[in-house]
Design a protein around this motif. Structure first.
Motif, short mmCIF file in Angstrom:
data_model
loop_
_atom_site.label_atom_id
_atom_site.label_comp_id
_atom_site.label_asym_id
_atom_site.label_seq_id
_atom_site.Cartn_x
_atom_site.Cartn_y
_atom_site.Cartn_z
N SER A 53 0.83 -1.20 0.00
CA SER A 53 0.00 0.00 0.00
C SER A 53 0.86 1.26 0.00
O SER A 53 0.60 2.21 -0.75
CB SER A 53 -0.92 -0.02 1.23
N ILE A 54 1.89 1.28 0.81
CA ILE A 54 2.78 2.45 0.87
C ILE A 54 3.49 2.63 -0.47
O ILE A 54 3.59 3.75 -0.98
CB ILE A 54 3.80 2.29 2.03
N ARG A 55 3.98 1.55 -1.04
CA ARG A 55 4.67 1.62 -2.32
C ARG A 55 3.73 2.15 -3.41
O ARG A 55 4.10 2.99 -4.22
CB ARG A 55 5.20 0.24 -2.71
N ARG A 56 2.51 1.65 -3.41
CA ARG A 56 1.53 2.10 -4.41
C ARG A 56 1.20 3.57 -4.24
O ARG A 56 1.08 4.31 -5.22
CB ARG A 56 0.27 1.24 -4.29
N LYS A 57 1.06 4.00 -3.00
CA LYS A 57 0.73 5.40 -2.72
C LYS A 57 1.87 6.32 -3.18
O LYS A 57 1.63 7.37 -3.76
CB LYS A 57 0.49 5.56 -1.22
N ARG A 58 3.11 5.90 -2.93
CA ARG A 58 4.27 6.72 -3.34
C ARG A 58 4.37 6.79 -4.85
O ARG A 58 4.69 7.84 -5.41
CB ARG A 58 5.54 6.15 -2.75
N ARG A 59 4.14 5.68 -5.53
CA ARG A 59 4.20 5.68 -7.01
C ARG A 59 3.11 6.57 -7.58
O ARG A 59 3.32 7.28 -8.56
CB ARG A 59 4.04 4.27 -7.55
N SER A 60 1.94 6.54 -6.98
CA SER A 60 0.84 7.37 -7.44
C SER A 60 1.18 8.85 -7.26
O SER A 60 0.96 9.67 -8.15
CB SER A 60 -0.43 7.02 -6.68
N ALA A 61 1.74 9.21 -6.11
CA ALA A 61 2.11 10.60 -5.85
C ALA A 61 3.22 11.05 -6.79
O ALA A 61 3.22 12.18 -7.28
CB ALA A 61 2.55 10.75 -4.39
N ALA A 62 4.19 10.17 -7.06
CA ALA A 62 5.28 10.51 -7.97
C ALA A 62 4.75 10.69 -9.40
O ALA A 62 5.21 11.58 -10.12
CB ALA A 62 6.36 9.43 -7.94
N GLY A 63 3.80 9.89 -9.78
CA GLY A 63 3.20 10.01 -11.11
C GLY A 63 2.44 11.30 -11.27
O GLY A 63 2.49 11.95 -12.31
N LYS A 64 1.73 11.71 -10.24
CA LYS A 64 0.99 12.97 -10.28
C LYS A 64 1.93 14.17 -10.33
O LYS A 64 1.67 15.16 -10.98
CB LYS A 64 0.06 13.08 -9.07
N ALA A 65 3.04 14.08 -9.61
CA ALA A 65 4.00 15.18 -9.58
C ALA A 65 4.74 15.29 -10.91
O ALA A 65 5.11 16.39 -11.33
CB ALA A 65 5.00 14.96 -8.45
N ALA A 66 4.95 14.17 -11.58
CA ALA A 66 5.71 14.17 -12.83
C ALA A 66 4.86 14.66 -14.01
O ALA A 66 5.40 15.18 -14.98
CB ALA A 66 6.26 12.78 -13.13
N GLY A 67 3.59 14.48 -13.93
CA GLY A 67 2.83 14.89 -15.11
C GLY A 67 1.44 15.06 -14.82
O GLY A 67 0.49 15.39 -15.09
#
Length: 67
Positions: A53-67
């Motif tokens: 869950s933590i890994r998924r949340k971080r990837r989602s946040a990184a994806g939103k920040a990147a584009g």
């Protein structure tokens, strides 16, 4: 190996189920009382789900920040 189904002769469990069963047999869980086995497996499952869950949340946040 999984037992075949009575009706179709097809194994009921997947390869992951067989792998999990082998994993449990190798670990010292078989020497613990039943309630302790369930507690230990529940704790391991909670750790795995939390990490996922933590890994998924971080990837989602990184994806939103990147584009």
């Amino acid at each position: 190996m999984a037992a075949p189904s009575v009706m179709s002769g097809v194994p009921l469990a997947s390869g992951k189920g067989d792998l999990f069963e082998a994993f449990i047999r190798v670990l010292p869980f078989r020497f613990m009382p039943g309630w302790m086995q369930l507690t230990a497996l529940g704790a391991i499952a909670a750790i795995v789900v939390t990490a996922w869950s933590i890994r998924r949340k971080r990837r989602s946040a990184a994806g939103k920040a990147a584009g």
